[in-house]
Motif scaffolding. Structure first.
Motif, mmCIF file in Angstrom:
data_model
loop_
_atom_site.group_PDB
_atom_site.id
_atom_site.type_symbol
_atom_site.label_atom_id
_atom_site.label_comp_id
_atom_site.label_asym_id
_atom_site.label_seq_id
_atom_site.Cartn_x
_atom_site.Cartn_y
_atom_site.Cartn_z
ATOM 1 N N LYS A 8 46.006 36.663 33.478
ATOM 2 C CA LYS A 8 47.261 35.959 33.798
ATOM 3 C C LYS A 8 47.690 36.231 35.239
ATOM 4 C CE LYS A 8 47.987 34.844 29.397
ATOM 5 N NZ LYS A 8 47.177 33.790 28.939
ATOM 6 N N ASP A 9 48.338 35.313 35.862
ATOM 7 C CA ASP A 9 48.819 35.445 37.239
ATOM 8 C C ASP A 9 47.854 36.248 38.113
ATOM 9 O OD1 ASP A 9 51.132 33.991 36.685
ATOM 10 O OD2 ASP A 9 52.166 35.786 35.981
ATOM 11 N N SER A 10 46.613 35.803 38.151
ATOM 12 C CA SER A 10 45.566 36.570 38.817
ATOM 13 C C SER A 10 44.736 35.697 39.746
ATOM 14 C CB SER A 10 44.644 37.191 37.768
ATOM 15 O OG SER A 10 44.010 36.161 37.025
ATOM 16 N N ASN A 28 42.054 30.900 40.719
ATOM 17 C CA ASN A 28 43.342 31.396 41.176
ATOM 18 C C ASN A 28 44.482 30.894 40.300
ATOM 19 O OD1 ASN A 28 45.429 32.404 42.910
ATOM 20 N ND2 ASN A 28 45.594 30.361 43.776
ATOM 21 N N GLN A 29 45.397 31.819 39.957
ATOM 22 C CA GLN A 29 46.591 31.464 39.196
ATOM 23 C C GLN A 29 47.864 31.934 39.897
ATOM 24 O OE1 GLN A 29 46.064 33.113 35.266
ATOM 25 N NE2 GLN A 29 44.386 31.745 34.789
ATOM 26 N N ILE A 30 47.761 32.224 41.195
ATOM 27 C CA ILE A 30 48.911 32.690 41.968
ATOM 28 C C ILE A 30 49.321 31.565 42.913
ATOM 29 C CG2 ILE A 30 49.757 34.416 43.598
ATOM 30 C CD1 ILE A 30 47.564 36.299 42.446
ATOM 31 N N LYS A 31 50.520 31.039 42.743
ATOM 32 C CA LYS A 31 50.946 29.831 43.461
ATOM 33 C C LYS A 31 50.938 29.962 44.977
ATOM 34 C CE LYS A 31 53.485 27.946 39.666
ATOM 35 N NZ LYS A 31 54.535 27.106 39.215
ATOM 36 N N SER A 32 51.133 31.156 45.517
ATOM 37 C CA SER A 32 51.191 31.332 46.965
ATOM 38 C C SER A 32 49.809 31.427 47.607
ATOM 39 C CB SER A 32 52.013 32.571 47.325
ATOM 40 O OG SER A 32 51.457 33.726 46.730
ATOM 41 N N ASP A 55 43.472 26.006 42.663
ATOM 42 C CA ASP A 55 43.222 26.802 41.463
ATOM 43 C C ASP A 55 41.762 27.152 41.225
ATOM 44 O OD1 ASP A 55 42.630 24.108 40.859
ATOM 45 O OD2 ASP A 55 42.952 24.455 38.727
#
Length: 84
Positions: A8-10, A28-32, A55
């Protein structure tokens, strides 16, 4: 995908060397962050190119002696974004 879903969020990035060439794959799961930009930067260090979506992305390089340098570059970029 399974590893990224579990974390998650990784950001998950792999470098695979085969037949004297390098393939970088990033999920990628980090929006920035952008997977496309990160693999492109890694590939450039290794004399290649590539990219993709924010992503998911892949890229290739030719100079296998620079894999560690390329991954360190990605670490620097990620730290720079996440520390701001």
């Amino acid at each position: 995908d399974s590893l990224a879903d579990y974390l998650k969020d990784s950001l998950v990035m792999f470098a695979n060397i085969s037949n004297s060439k390098i393939v970088f794959v990033c999920k990628n799961q980090i929006k920035s962050l952008s997977a496309g930009k990160l693999v492109k930067e890694a590939a450039i260090v290794c004399g290649g190119n590539g990219g993709g979506r924010d992503d998911f992305a892949s890229a290739g390089g030719k100079d296998v002696s620079k894999v560690e340098e390329a991954l360190n570059r990605v670490i620097e970029l990620v730290k720079g974004v996440l520390n701001n």
